[in-house]
Design an enzyme around this catalytic site. Structure first.
Site, PDB file in Angstrom:
ATOM      1  N   CYS A 135     -12.483 -81.987 -25.053  1.00 50.79           N
ATOM      2  CA  CYS A 135     -12.942 -80.664 -25.509  1.00 50.79           C
ATOM      3  C   CYS A 135     -12.179 -80.147 -26.725  1.00 50.79           C
ATOM      4  CB  CYS A 135     -12.868 -79.666 -24.356  1.00 50.79           C
ATOM      5  SG  CYS A 135     -13.848 -80.210 -22.957  1.00 50.79           S
ATOM      6  N   HIS A 191     -13.062 -72.783 -27.063  1.00 52.50           N
ATOM      7  CA  HIS A 191     -13.856 -73.808 -26.391  1.00 52.50           C
ATOM      8  C   HIS A 191     -14.566 -73.157 -25.206  1.00 52.50           C
ATOM      9  CE1 HIS A 191     -15.232 -77.054 -24.065  1.00 52.50           C
ATOM     10  NE2 HIS A 191     -14.261 -76.979 -23.160  1.00 52.50           N
ATOM     11  N   ASN A 250     -20.854 -76.008 -20.835  1.00 49.52           N
ATOM     12  CA  ASN A 250     -19.688 -76.592 -21.498  1.00 49.52           C
ATOM     13  C   ASN A 250     -20.150 -77.874 -22.192  1.00 49.52           C
ATOM     14  OD1 ASN A 250     -17.361 -78.005 -22.156  1.00 49.52           O
ATOM     15  ND2 ASN A 250     -16.277 -77.508 -20.261  1.00 49.52           N
TER      16      ASN A 250
HETATM   17  O1  UT7 Z   1     -13.878 -78.621 -20.675  1.00 45.86           O
HETATM   18  C1  UT7 Z   1     -12.562 -79.035 -20.344  1.00 45.86           C
HETATM   19  C2  UT7 Z   1     -11.875 -77.914 -19.784  1.00 45.86           C
HETATM   20  N1  UT7 Z   1     -12.554 -77.561 -18.549  1.00 45.86           N
HETATM   21  C3  UT7 Z   1     -12.275 -76.431 -18.001  1.00 45.86           C
HETATM   22  O2  UT7 Z   1     -11.510 -75.704 -18.570  1.00 45.86           O
HETATM   23  C4  UT7 Z   1     -12.840 -76.106 -16.641  1.00 45.86           C
HETATM   24  C5  UT7 Z   1     -11.786 -75.387 -15.870  1.00 45.86           C
HETATM   25  N2  UT7 Z   1     -12.125 -75.095 -14.492  1.00 45.86           N
HETATM   26  C6  UT7 Z   1     -13.064 -74.187 -14.149  1.00 45.86           C
HETATM   27  O3  UT7 Z   1     -13.766 -73.655 -14.979  1.00 45.86           O
HETATM   28  C7  UT7 Z   1     -13.170 -73.820 -12.702  1.00 45.86           C
HETATM   29  O4  UT7 Z   1     -12.051 -74.283 -12.008  1.00 45.86           O
HETATM   30  C8  UT7 Z   1     -14.457 -74.356 -12.013  1.00 45.86           C
HETATM   31  C9  UT7 Z   1     -15.685 -73.660 -12.576  1.00 45.86           C
HETATM   32  C10 UT7 Z   1     -14.551 -75.854 -12.251  1.00 45.86           C
HETATM   33  C11 UT7 Z   1     -14.402 -74.085 -10.519  1.00 45.86           C
HETATM   34  O5  UT7 Z   1     -14.256 -72.690 -10.316  1.00 45.86           O
HETATM   35  P1  UT7 Z   1     -13.128 -72.148  -9.337  1.00 45.86           P
HETATM   36  O6  UT7 Z   1     -13.262 -70.686  -9.311  1.00 45.86           O
HETATM   37  O7  UT7 Z   1     -11.820 -72.726  -9.803  1.00 45.86           O
HETATM   38  O8  UT7 Z   1     -13.590 -72.734  -7.950  1.00 45.86           O
HETATM   39  P2  UT7 Z   1     -12.778 -73.668  -6.944  1.00 45.86           P
HETATM   40  O9  UT7 Z   1     -12.651 -75.047  -7.488  1.00 45.86           O
HETATM   41  O10 UT7 Z   1     -11.529 -72.969  -6.506  1.00 45.86           O
HETATM   42  O11 UT7 Z   1     -13.754 -73.683  -5.743  1.00 45.86           O
HETATM   43  C12 UT7 Z   1     -14.030 -72.486  -5.007  1.00 45.86           C
HETATM   44  C13 UT7 Z   1     -15.084 -72.815  -3.984  1.00 45.86           C
HETATM   45  C14 UT7 Z   1     -14.800 -74.095  -3.198  1.00 45.86           C
HETATM   46  O12 UT7 Z   1     -15.236 -73.876  -1.870  1.00 45.86           O
HETATM   47  P3  UT7 Z   1     -14.176 -73.490  -0.734  1.00 45.86           P
HETATM   48  O13 UT7 Z   1     -13.207 -74.624  -0.688  1.00 45.86           O
HETATM   49  O14 UT7 Z   1     -13.564 -72.198  -1.155  1.00 45.86           O
HETATM   50  O15 UT7 Z   1     -15.042 -73.377   0.488  1.00 45.86           O
HETATM   51  C15 UT7 Z   1     -15.668 -75.129  -3.863  1.00 45.86           C
HETATM   52  O16 UT7 Z   1     -16.029 -76.155  -2.977  1.00 45.86           O
HETATM   53  O17 UT7 Z   1     -16.331 -73.044  -4.674  1.00 45.86           O
HETATM   54  C16 UT7 Z   1     -16.870 -74.288  -4.217  1.00 45.86           C
HETATM   55  N3  UT7 Z   1     -17.684 -74.841  -5.290  1.00 45.86           N
HETATM   56  C17 UT7 Z   1     -18.979 -74.534  -5.428  1.00 45.86           C
HETATM   57  N4  UT7 Z   1     -19.789 -73.740  -4.721  1.00 45.86           N
HETATM   58  C18 UT7 Z   1     -21.054 -73.632  -5.132  1.00 45.86           C
HETATM   59  C19 UT7 Z   1     -17.315 -75.688  -6.271  1.00 45.86           C
HETATM   60  N5  UT7 Z   1     -18.370 -75.948  -7.073  1.00 45.86           N
HETATM   61  C20 UT7 Z   1     -19.415 -75.243  -6.551  1.00 45.86           C
HETATM   62  C21 UT7 Z   1     -20.746 -75.086  -6.945  1.00 45.86           C
HETATM   63  N6  UT7 Z   1     -21.536 -74.272  -6.190  1.00 45.86           N
HETATM   64  N7  UT7 Z   1     -21.285 -75.712  -8.020  1.00 45.86           N
END
Ligand code: UT7
Length: 336
Positions: free
Chosen positions: A112, A257, A287
């Site tokens: 990225c 980004h 993204n």
């Molecule tokens: O491009 C390179 C750089 N990339 C980035 O900078 C991306 C950085 N990361 C992020 O943007 C975020 O971490 C994500 C969007 C990837 C994830 O968001 P988050 O708020 O960090 O969610 P999380 O990983 O803490 O997950 C929270 C919950 C989990 O469920 P539990 O364990 O709380 O029951 C996940 O399983 O959300 C769940 N989850 C989803 N639920 C519905 C993860 N993906 C999904 C989804 N739909 N697509």
């Protein structure tokens, strides 16, 4: 005045197929609400079979050349995570599609942050007189790397390309690229990976203890990446502001980004910038990795958010880990 590379044109290209959150909610265990509130994305574009990264890149580059009124370039750099193939590079293919046979053309792989790395490389080539007109393209067919069983990456990434044409000019004129901050930390390599397809895969097979299983899909450890992105985008932005001699009050737009609206807002907040100064287009493209910053610039230029004389701060974080930032005063660009 010192020689500098100056942005002469910017353009974007998106494949025609739009994929909405509602469509993805039929494929994954997810909802439109989760995707919008956790990422800010409402839709993204995806390539159809038969369309490769070089096709997207060549279209964006062609539009940039048209917008500039130039008939060619003497350097082509393509930043991508999804090259047409592991070998050879995609840039010579893109150059050939533009009719630019004979020019130096190479790829940059910094995920990225790739566009900012490529922009720096091209700006140095122009500043030193190696190139007079340089095409810098960020292009991704990211959907080709996504695991159909991984809802987290599956909803985030989109396909597309953005391109800028650099010309030789003077430091201090609008569009001039003077200061860059670039960095990396390879100890964070495991946070964002595509494990298979490289020499490591063969090396791991030869080790008695084995190693992490190879995997052809893109993997991301979202939470630590989120935190590292906020930290490094903020620090890199601060360093480049210092080098440029701008205070945060001087910045009209943060074009970061487009990884997640929450990341962009957090970076703006840490920098002390009102969140509405963070230019956002992730809502409609997702993204797009290396294509993200040039696409955001193209959209900002097309819809009038970026105006002549505006002071723009670019900042990115990506796999590697890598990061980078630069500043420029927005030039008077033709809108075609
Ligand atoms: O491009 C390179 C750089 N990339 C980035 O900078 C991306 C950085 N990361 C992020 O943007 C975020 O971490 C994500 C969007 C990837 C994830 O968001 P988050 O708020 O960090 O969610 P999380 O990983 O803490 O997950 C929270 C919950 C989990 O469920 P539990 O364990 O709380 O029951 C996940 O399983 O959300 C769940 N989850 C989803 N639920 C519905 C993860 N993906 C999904 C989804 N739909 N697509």
């Amino acid at each position: 005045m010192a020689h500098a590379a100056v942005i002469a044109a910017v353009a974007g290209h998106l494949p025609p197929r739009v994929v909405t959150n509602h469509e993805l909610a039929e494929q994954y265990d997810t909802t439109d609400e989760w995707i919008r509130t956790r990422t800010g994305i409402t839709r993204r574009h995806r390539v159809d079979p038969g369309m490769a990264t070089s096709d997207l890149a060549a279209e964006a580059a062609r539009h940039a050349l048209e917008n500039s009124g130039e008939d060619g370039a003497d350097l082509v750099i393509v930043a991508t995570t999804t090259p047409d193939r592991p070998c050879p590079a995609t840039a010579p293919t893109v150059a050939a599609k533009l009719g630019l046979v004979g020019v130096p053309a190479y790829d940059v792989a910094a995920v990225c942050t790739g566009f900012l790395y490529a922009l720096h490389s091209a700006a140095c080539a122009v500043r030193t007189g190696f190139a007079r007109r340089a095409l810098v393209v960020g292009a991704e067919a990211f959907s080709t790397l996504l695991d159909p069983a991984d809802r987290t990456t599956g909803v985030i990434f989109g396909d597309g390309a953005g391109a800028v044409l650099l010309r030789a000019g003077d430091s201090g004129e609008p569009g001039a690229l003077d200061s860059f901050d670039l960095g990396s930390d390879g100890t964070m390599a495991d946070l964002i990976t595509v494990r298979s397809g490289g020499s490591e895969e063969h090396a791991l097979r030869g080790r008695p203890t084995g190693g992490p299983a190879t995997d052809a899909y893109f993997r991301m450890d979202g939470k630590p990446v989120f935190m590292a992105a906020v930290r490094h985008m903020t620090h890199s932005a601060r360093r480049v502001l210092h080098d440029t001699g701008w205070s945060i009050e001087d910045v009209d737009h943060l074009v970061g980004h487009q990884a997640n609206t929450r990341i962009l807002r957090a970076v703006a907040e840490k920098l002390g910038l009102p969140s509405q100064r963070a230019l956002i287009n992730i809502d409609r493209v997702g993204n797009t990795a290396a294509a993200s910053i040039p696409l955001a610039l193209a959209h900002g230029q097309a819809d009038g958010r970026l105006r002549k004389g505006d002071r723009v701060l670019l900042s990115a974080f990506g796999g590697g880990a890598t990061w980078g930032a630069t500043t420029l005063t927005w030039p008077d660009l033709p809108v075609l």
